[in-house]
Motif scaffolding. Structure first.
Motif, PDB file in Angstrom:
ATOM      1  N   UNK A  37     -17.125 -18.268  10.753  1.00 62.89           N
ATOM      2  CA  UNK A  37     -16.677 -18.074   9.775  1.00 62.89           C
ATOM      3  C   UNK A  37     -17.996 -17.146   8.836  1.00 62.89           C
ATOM      4  N   UNK A  38     -18.931 -17.752   9.042  1.00 71.81           N
ATOM      5  CA  UNK A  38     -20.430 -17.255   8.446  1.00 71.81           C
ATOM      6  C   UNK A  38     -20.793 -16.657   9.497  1.00 71.81           C
ATOM      7  N   UNK A  39     -20.084 -16.220  10.641  1.00 72.08           N
ATOM      8  CA  UNK A  39     -21.403 -14.761  11.312  1.00 72.08           C
ATOM      9  C   UNK A  39     -21.634 -15.399  12.010  1.00 72.08           C
ATOM     10  N   UNK A  40     -21.628 -16.323  12.645  1.00 72.23           N
ATOM     11  CA  UNK A  40     -22.794 -16.961  13.487  1.00 72.23           C
ATOM     12  C   UNK A  40     -21.939 -17.537  14.917  1.00 72.23           C
ATOM     13  N   UNK A  41     -22.507 -17.372  16.119  1.00 71.87           N
ATOM     14  CA  UNK A  41     -21.561 -17.107  17.245  1.00 71.87           C
ATOM     15  C   UNK A  41     -22.227 -19.182  17.768  1.00 71.87           C
ATOM     16  N   UNK A  42     -20.504 -19.543  18.288  1.00 72.96           N
ATOM     17  CA  UNK A  42     -20.798 -20.743  18.040  1.00 72.96           C
ATOM     18  C   UNK A  42     -20.202 -21.128  19.505  1.00 72.96           C
ATOM     19  N   UNK A  43     -20.412 -21.805  20.327  1.00 69.89           N
ATOM     20  CA  UNK A  43     -20.472 -22.454  21.609  1.00 69.89           C
ATOM     21  C   UNK A  43     -19.876 -24.595  21.685  1.00 69.89           C
ATOM     22  N   UNK A  44     -18.390 -24.423  22.224  1.00 71.72           N
ATOM     23  CA  UNK A  44     -18.615 -25.869  21.912  1.00 71.72           C
ATOM     24  C   UNK A  44     -18.376 -26.183  23.268  1.00 71.72           C
ATOM     25  N   UNK A  45     -19.158 -27.284  23.879  1.00 69.15           N
ATOM     26  CA  UNK A  45     -19.213 -28.078  25.441  1.00 69.15           C
ATOM     27  C   UNK A  45     -18.629 -29.179  25.068  1.00 69.15           C
ATOM     28  N   UNK A  72     -21.674 -39.512  31.874  1.00 69.42           N
ATOM     29  CA  UNK A  72     -22.624 -38.551  32.753  1.00 69.42           C
ATOM     30  C   UNK A  72     -22.147 -37.752  32.362  1.00 69.42           C
ATOM     31  N   UNK A  73     -20.949 -37.082  33.294  1.00 73.43           N
ATOM     32  CA  UNK A  73     -21.063 -35.586  33.551  1.00 73.43           C
ATOM     33  C   UNK A  73     -21.579 -34.960  32.236  1.00 73.43           C
ATOM     34  N   UNK A  74     -21.022 -34.951  31.407  1.00 69.70           N
ATOM     35  CA  UNK A  74     -21.717 -34.142  30.098  1.00 69.70           C
ATOM     36  C   UNK A  74     -23.123 -34.425  30.189  1.00 69.70           C
ATOM     37  N   UNK A  75     -24.076 -35.303  30.774  1.00 72.12           N
ATOM     38  CA  UNK A  75     -25.495 -34.846  30.608  1.00 72.12           C
ATOM     39  C   UNK A  75     -26.085 -34.975  31.536  1.00 72.12           C
ATOM     40  N   UNK A  76     -25.397 -34.710  32.891  1.00 75.70           N
ATOM     41  CA  UNK A  76     -25.561 -34.005  34.088  1.00 75.70           C
ATOM     42  C   UNK A  76     -25.875 -32.534  33.575  1.00 75.70           C
ATOM     43  N   UNK A  77     -24.404 -31.684  33.424  1.00 73.47           N
ATOM     44  CA  UNK A  77     -24.311 -30.661  33.430  1.00 73.47           C
ATOM     45  C   UNK A  77     -24.499 -29.869  31.339  1.00 73.47           C
ATOM     46  N   UNK A  78     -25.462 -30.659  30.628  1.00 79.56           N
ATOM     47  CA  UNK A  78     -26.060 -30.228  29.707  1.00 79.56           C
ATOM     48  C   UNK A  78     -27.006 -28.977  29.619  1.00 79.56           C
ATOM     49  N   UNK A  79     -28.185 -29.252  30.928  1.00 79.99           N
ATOM     50  CA  UNK A  79     -29.387 -28.797  31.053  1.00 79.99           C
ATOM     51  C   UNK A  79     -28.683 -27.394  31.348  1.00 79.99           C
ATOM     52  N   UNK A  80     -27.853 -27.274  32.320  1.00 80.83           N
ATOM     53  CA  UNK A  80     -27.553 -26.022  32.425  1.00 80.83           C
ATOM     54  C   UNK A  80     -27.291 -25.425  32.663  1.00 80.83           C
ATOM     55  N   UNK A  81     -26.086 -25.513  31.308  1.00 84.23           N
ATOM     56  CA  UNK A  81     -25.138 -24.930  31.008  1.00 84.23           C
ATOM     57  C   UNK A  81     -26.218 -24.077  29.385  1.00 84.23           C
ATOM     58  N   UNK A  82     -27.031 -25.115  29.160  1.00 83.84           N
ATOM     59  CA  UNK A  82     -28.012 -24.782  27.825  1.00 83.84           C
ATOM     60  C   UNK A  82     -28.797 -23.708  28.782  1.00 83.84           C
ATOM     61  N   UNK A  83     -28.982 -23.558  29.589  1.00 85.15           N
ATOM     62  CA  UNK A  83     -30.164 -22.493  30.629  1.00 85.15           C
ATOM     63  C   UNK A  83     -29.620 -20.937  30.456  1.00 85.15           C
ATOM     64  N   UNK A  84     -28.041 -21.405  31.139  1.00 87.59           N
ATOM     65  CA  UNK A  84     -26.906 -19.967  31.495  1.00 87.59           C
ATOM     66  C   UNK A  84     -26.319 -19.635  29.986  1.00 87.59           C
ATOM     67  N   UNK A  85     -26.402 -20.274  28.963  1.00 83.88           N
ATOM     68  CA  UNK A  85     -25.648 -19.838  27.584  1.00 83.88           C
ATOM     69  C   UNK A  85     -27.545 -19.719  26.875  1.00 83.88           C
ATOM     70  N   UNK A  86     -28.644 -20.101  26.579  1.00 86.69           N
ATOM     71  CA  UNK A  86     -29.369 -19.383  26.342  1.00 86.69           C
ATOM     72  C   UNK A  86     -29.595 -19.468  24.419  1.00 86.69           C
ATOM     73  N   UNK A  87     -29.105 -20.295  24.456  1.00 87.30           N
ATOM     74  CA  UNK A  87     -28.445 -20.322  22.580  1.00 87.30           C
ATOM     75  C   UNK A  87     -30.123 -20.570  22.431  1.00 87.30           C
ATOM     76  N   UNK A  88     -29.773 -20.177  20.188  1.00 86.85           N
ATOM     77  CA  UNK A  88     -30.946 -20.588  19.866  1.00 86.85           C
ATOM     78  C   UNK A  88     -31.130 -21.667  19.554  1.00 86.85           C
ATOM     79  N   UNK A  89     -30.423 -22.491  18.981  1.00 86.71           N
ATOM     80  CA  UNK A  89     -30.071 -23.856  19.247  1.00 86.71           C
ATOM     81  C   UNK A  89     -29.204 -24.310  18.998  1.00 86.71           C
ATOM     82  N   UNK A  90     -29.331 -25.726  19.217  1.00 86.67           N
ATOM     83  CA  UNK A  90     -28.337 -26.824  20.013  1.00 86.67           C
ATOM     84  C   UNK A  90     -27.977 -27.546  18.998  1.00 86.67           C
ATOM     85  N   UNK A  91     -27.277 -27.953  18.935  1.00 85.34           N
ATOM     86  CA  UNK A  91     -26.965 -29.120  17.822  1.00 85.34           C
ATOM     87  C   UNK A  91     -25.998 -30.342  17.682  1.00 85.34           C
ATOM     88  N   UNK A  92     -26.941 -31.485  17.485  1.00 85.20           N
ATOM     89  CA  UNK A  92     -26.156 -33.395  18.604  1.00 85.20           C
ATOM     90  C   UNK A  92     -25.095 -33.482  17.517  1.00 85.20           C
TER      91      UNK A  92
END
Length: 365
Positions: A37-45, A72-92
């Protein structure tokens, strides 16, 4: 995918294992909606985007679903998805996900964007001992290697993060979760007639609902009911315990509640009997409704939330007699309910200011 350049942290990726229920994931969805709502682009994996919380997915926020709810699947796939989406920041969004963050940083190296993580659970675990506790402490002390900043929800938890993670104090911020809001579209929860004690949380060992069920037949009020909202692997065990104590007609577990606030407002009190917690949002939500709380001393944050005896009672984890006495106190006819507590600050804006600052620092701005 176009980048949102108006802000340093214009595109943010956050991840969740599933939407089957849980305070960490529910808070994440509230925050994602506020950031969007504050204008940020949020992507939920999300590993598996089905489940009760799917109804709370914020409109306009895209979801990248893995179709696999395993950690295990989330951990395994996260680097690939981050590389593809190229976010400015990751929130854990919580402790449970820190291994995903650590693996992503290790896999991507210098190409990994900054990572901000929230402390959602206890960093000192009374349920662990020996080599397990030693290993957990060592793991926590690796966090400064892959986290750029940590968010704690109370001052006490922030101090614990500095101490247990060995983080510099300037890398730890105190930001509360955004308050839970009433959802008029949520299905009403069936509650018993008369007075009831309310518990809210997963039906898992950490929550120790067995303590609360065991206390029920010892209370002065032999008519008061117990309602536990949540789902989990111990449903059959807790049902059997209630039946063995002759409490089948006084204990109900309606399952997950999309909006527990009306049930909280109607409860005589809200009880939390966990072995360990981070910053239990259920206590703040209950107090915001003007409902007193009884809680075990399950984290350093509990006494910070229940800051006055007029708000509720805090007892030792294994003090069965103290639990009964505290429940009796708030069930007594002369008990005065606390005034509803107001939420302070603007967590959505505070988070976004932190994100922008962390990204700018990484870029050397």
């Amino acid at each position: 995918m176009p980048q949102c350049n108006r802000f340093a942290a214009g595109r943010i990726v956050a991840f969740a294992q599933s939407l089957r229920g849980g305070g960490v994931e529910r808070a994440l969805l509230r925050m994602a909606g506020g950031w969007h709502a504050q204008g940020r682009e949020i992507i939920l994996v999300i590993g598996d985007a089905t489940g009760p919380l799917a109804r709370e997915l914020p409109p306009g926020v895209p979801v990248r679903e893995l179709g696999n709810a395993s950690y295990a699947a989330l951990r395994r796939e996260s680097p690939r998805i981050v590389r593809e989406l190229r976010p400015d920041l990751i929130f854990c969004p919580g402790n449970h996900y820190s291994a995903v963050a650590g693996w992503t940083r290790l896999a991507l190296g210098r190409d990994c964007p900054p990572i901000v993580a929230k402390v959602s659970n206890a960093l000192v675990r009374p349920d662990m001992g020996g080599i397990e506790a030693w290993g957990y402490r060592r793991w926590l002390r690796l966090h400064p290697l892959f986290l750029d900043s940590v968010v704690a929800m109370t001052q006490a938890t922030a101090a614990e993060a500095v101490r247990e993670m060995r983080l510099p104090a300037d890398r730890v911020s105190v930001i509360a979760n955004p308050p839970a809001l009433h959802r008029p579209d949520a299905e009403a929860v069936a509650i018993p007639e008369g007075r009831y004690i309310l518990g809210v949380g997963r039906l898992e060992a950490q929550k120790r609902w067995d303590r609360l069920i065991a206390a029920l037949p010892k209370l002065a009020d032999r008519q008061v009911k117990l309602v536990i909202l949540g789902e989990g692997s111990l449903r059959e065990t807790l049902t059997a315990q209630a039946a063995a104590l002759g409490l089948a007609d006084r204990v109900s577990m309606p399952g997950h509640a999309a909006d527990p606030l009306p049930v909280m407002a109607g409860a005589a009190l809200v009880a939390l009997t966990s072995d360990y917690e981070g910053v239990p949002g259920v206590l703040r939500e209950a107090l915001a409704q003007g409902t007193p709380v009884v809680a075990t001393d399950s984290s350093v944050s509990v006494r910070e939330i229940v800051a006055s005896p007029t708000l509720g009672s805090v007892i030792a984890r294994d003090d069965a007699e103290g639990l009964v006495a505290a429940l009796d106190r708030w069930l007594s006819p002369g008990a005065v309910r606390p005034a509803p507590t107001a939420h302070e600050g603007d967590p959505i804006a505070e988070y976004l200011a932190l994100f922008d600052r962390v990204v700018a620092q990484r870029r050397g701005e």
